[in-house]
Write a protein that holds these residues in place. Structure first.
Motif, PDB file in Angstrom:
ATOM      1  N   TRP A 255       0.841  -1.212   0.000  1.00  0.00           N
ATOM      2  CA  TRP A 255       0.000   0.000   0.000  1.00  0.00           C
ATOM      3  C   TRP A 255       0.876   1.263   0.000  1.00  0.00           C
ATOM      4  N   THR A 256       1.863   1.275   0.897  1.00  0.00           N
ATOM      5  CA  THR A 256       2.617   2.537   1.086  1.00  0.00           C
ATOM      6  C   THR A 256       3.526   2.874  -0.099  1.00  0.00           C
ATOM      7  N   LEU A 257       4.262   1.873  -0.604  1.00  0.00           N
ATOM      8  CA  LEU A 257       5.281   2.209  -1.606  1.00  0.00           C
ATOM      9  C   LEU A 257       4.689   2.752  -2.915  1.00  0.00           C
ATOM     10  N   PRO A 258       3.702   2.073  -3.521  1.00  0.00           N
ATOM     11  CA  PRO A 258       3.156   2.638  -4.765  1.00  0.00           C
ATOM     12  C   PRO A 258       2.621   4.056  -4.581  1.00  0.00           C
ATOM     13  N   ARG A 259       2.043   4.331  -3.399  1.00  0.00           N
ATOM     14  CA  ARG A 259       1.476   5.662  -3.174  1.00  0.00           C
ATOM     15  C   ARG A 259       2.546   6.715  -2.962  1.00  0.00           C
ATOM     16  N   LYS A 260       3.662   6.337  -2.376  1.00  0.00           N
ATOM     17  CA  LYS A 260       4.688   7.335  -2.074  1.00  0.00           C
ATOM     18  C   LYS A 260       5.770   7.400  -3.154  1.00  0.00           C
ATOM     19  N   PHE A 261       5.844   6.328  -3.995  1.00  0.00           N
ATOM     20  CA  PHE A 261       6.982   6.240  -4.915  1.00  0.00           C
ATOM     21  C   PHE A 261       6.547   6.013  -6.355  1.00  0.00           C
ATOM     22  N   GLY A 262       5.265   5.726  -6.548  1.00  0.00           N
ATOM     23  CA  GLY A 262       4.775   5.460  -7.904  1.00  0.00           C
ATOM     24  C   GLY A 262       4.684   3.958  -8.147  1.00  0.00           C
ATOM     25  N   ARG A 263       3.674   3.593  -8.946  1.00  0.00           N
ATOM     26  CA  ARG A 263       3.349   2.169  -9.097  1.00  0.00           C
ATOM     27  C   ARG A 263       4.451   1.382  -9.813  1.00  0.00           C
ATOM     28  N   ASN A 264       4.824   1.833 -11.020  1.00  0.00           N
ATOM     29  CA  ASN A 264       5.772   1.026 -11.803  1.00  0.00           C
ATOM     30  C   ASN A 264       7.174   1.027 -11.199  1.00  0.00           C
ATOM     31  N   ARG A 265       7.562   2.174 -10.635  1.00  0.00           N
ATOM     32  CA  ARG A 265       8.878   2.213  -9.954  1.00  0.00           C
ATOM     33  C   ARG A 265       8.871   1.259  -8.766  1.00  0.00           C
ATOM     34  N   SER A 266       7.724   1.159  -8.070  1.00  0.00           N
ATOM     35  CA  SER A 266       7.629   0.244  -6.930  1.00  0.00           C
ATOM     36  C   SER A 266       7.781  -1.201  -7.383  1.00  0.00           C
ATOM     37  N   PHE A 267       7.139  -1.517  -8.517  1.00  0.00           N
ATOM     38  CA  PHE A 267       7.270  -2.882  -9.061  1.00  0.00           C
ATOM     39  C   PHE A 267       8.751  -3.220  -9.242  1.00  0.00           C
ATOM     40  N   GLU A 268       9.453  -2.327  -9.933  1.00  0.00           N
ATOM     41  CA  GLU A 268      10.873  -2.567 -10.258  1.00  0.00           C
ATOM     42  C   GLU A 268      11.694  -2.815  -8.988  1.00  0.00           C
ATOM     43  N   ARG A 269      11.503  -1.935  -7.997  1.00  0.00           N
ATOM     44  CA  ARG A 269      12.352  -2.030  -6.786  1.00  0.00           C
ATOM     45  C   ARG A 269      11.966  -3.202  -5.903  1.00  0.00           C
TER      46      ARG A 269
END
Ligand code: CO8
Length: 295
Positions: free
Chosen positions: A167-181
């Motif tokens: 929940w937190t990462l996609p909202r704070k960092f963006g969805r696709n960038r979160s996938f990658e990381r």
């Protein structure tokens, strides 16, 4: 002899702040489940203290926290994956419900539901469950943004998302960038989350390093003191009950419920990996690699 949680984690009250300090720099502040659970009991102390409006997480040494302490993970037993057509061993299901699912969900839930303003003061990188907790915090400060990173090595350890990062990462960092990381366990550098996750502060690491012969321990202690001083100054003239009302509004009930739902889905999703012994084996390998590097 292994240090107890109360030896590894200190706390003090300096109203309106309740400060929790990780104090095992020799393992880069790795934490066992006992340690994380001990921290939840400190959150409760702050929660129930009407003079505390802010719960501040500080640390020591080079890292804020290296996440799960690999020495605390039980060793892998012979492959526990069920034979084709056979069901899972109910004793193992029971064991990992108790040892993983209940504890992990409870720890994350304690941070999600904490009503005081949660502040993380990063003296360095945060990894794993500890990094996930940083993302739940309401305010995050960094001593040296260029030496700060968050990393979630879950995929490499045979784990899945945890700590409500789904929940937190996609909202704070963006969805696709979160996938990658997340998928490839890649670091998120401090500069990439400056202004979104990491708040600015006046305390500068360059100023802290001034003066001969300062070691990391001294610098971090000084940082912890100065950031608290800066926060105290910011609170001057603030009518403190308003900050808790504002937290309720900024993190409304639907957001909190979504985080709780994902926390529950995360731990249920990872449970089969633990029952089958995958993370245990990978943590053992990590520990062995560290021991070999040291030898
Ligand atoms: N557990 C125990 N000890 C650790 C840990 C750890 N996680 N991390 C570092 N240490 C120890 C090292 O063994 C070393 O000890 P010694 O000096 O006795 O050899 C000391 O800390 C310094 O570490 P390094 O020499 O490795 O320092 P480096 O700067 O070279 O590397 C790293 C730093 C990159 C952090 C590296 O140590 C590392 O990769 N550590 C493991 C990080 C990790 O994978 N953590 C787990 C994350 S997953 C998670 O948190 C979810 C867990 C869900 C289950 C929760 C159960 C509690």
């Amino acid at each position: 002899m292994a240090r107890t949680s109360s030896q590894k984690i200190a706390y003090f009250k300096q109203a309106p702040f309740f400060v929790i300090t990780l104090n095992s720099p020799e393992t880069l502040n790795a934490l066992s489940y006992d340690d994380y659970i001990y921290i939840t009991t400190l959150l409760e102390l702050s929660e129930n203290d009407p003079e505390c409006f802010f719960t501040v997480l500080q640390s020591s040494g080079r890292f804020f926290s290296s996440g799960a302490d690999f020495n605390s993970i039980p060793p892998n037993e012979a492959s526990a994956a069920p034979a084709p057509g056979a069901g899972r061993d109910p004793d193992k299901v029971q064991m990992w419900l108790e040892n993983f699912l209940c504890k992990n969900q409870y720890i994350t839930q304690s941070f999600i539901r904490h009503s005081k303003i949660l502040i993380a003061c990063l003296n360095g990188p945060a990894i794993g469950l500890s990094a996930a907790i940083v993302l739940i915090c309401d305010l995050v400060y960094a001593m040296d943004i260029d030496k700060t990173y968050l990393q979630f090595p879950f995929s490499k350890l045979g784990l899945s998302n945890e700590g409500a990062v789904s929940w937190t990462l996609p909202r704070k960092f963006g969805r696709n960038r979160s996938f990658e990381r997340l998928l490839f366990a890649k670091r998120i550098d401090g500069r990439e989350i400056e202004g979104t996750v990491i708040n600015s502060s006046k305390v500068s690491s360059t100023d802290l390093m001034k003066g001969a012969g300062k070691n990391t321990g001294d610098v971090v202690q000084e940082y912890n003191r100065l950031i608290l001083e800066e926060l105290t100054a910011k609170c001057a003239n603030v009518y403190l009950p308003t900050v808790l009302k504002m937290k309720q509004l900024l993190r409304d009930e639907s957001a909190t419920s979504q985080m709780e739902l994902l926390n529950s889905k995360e731990v249920n999703g990872a449970l089969p990996f633990w029952i089958d012994g995958i993370p245990q084996g990978r943590f053992q390998a990590l520990k062995a690699a560290k021991a070999a590097k040291k030898a």
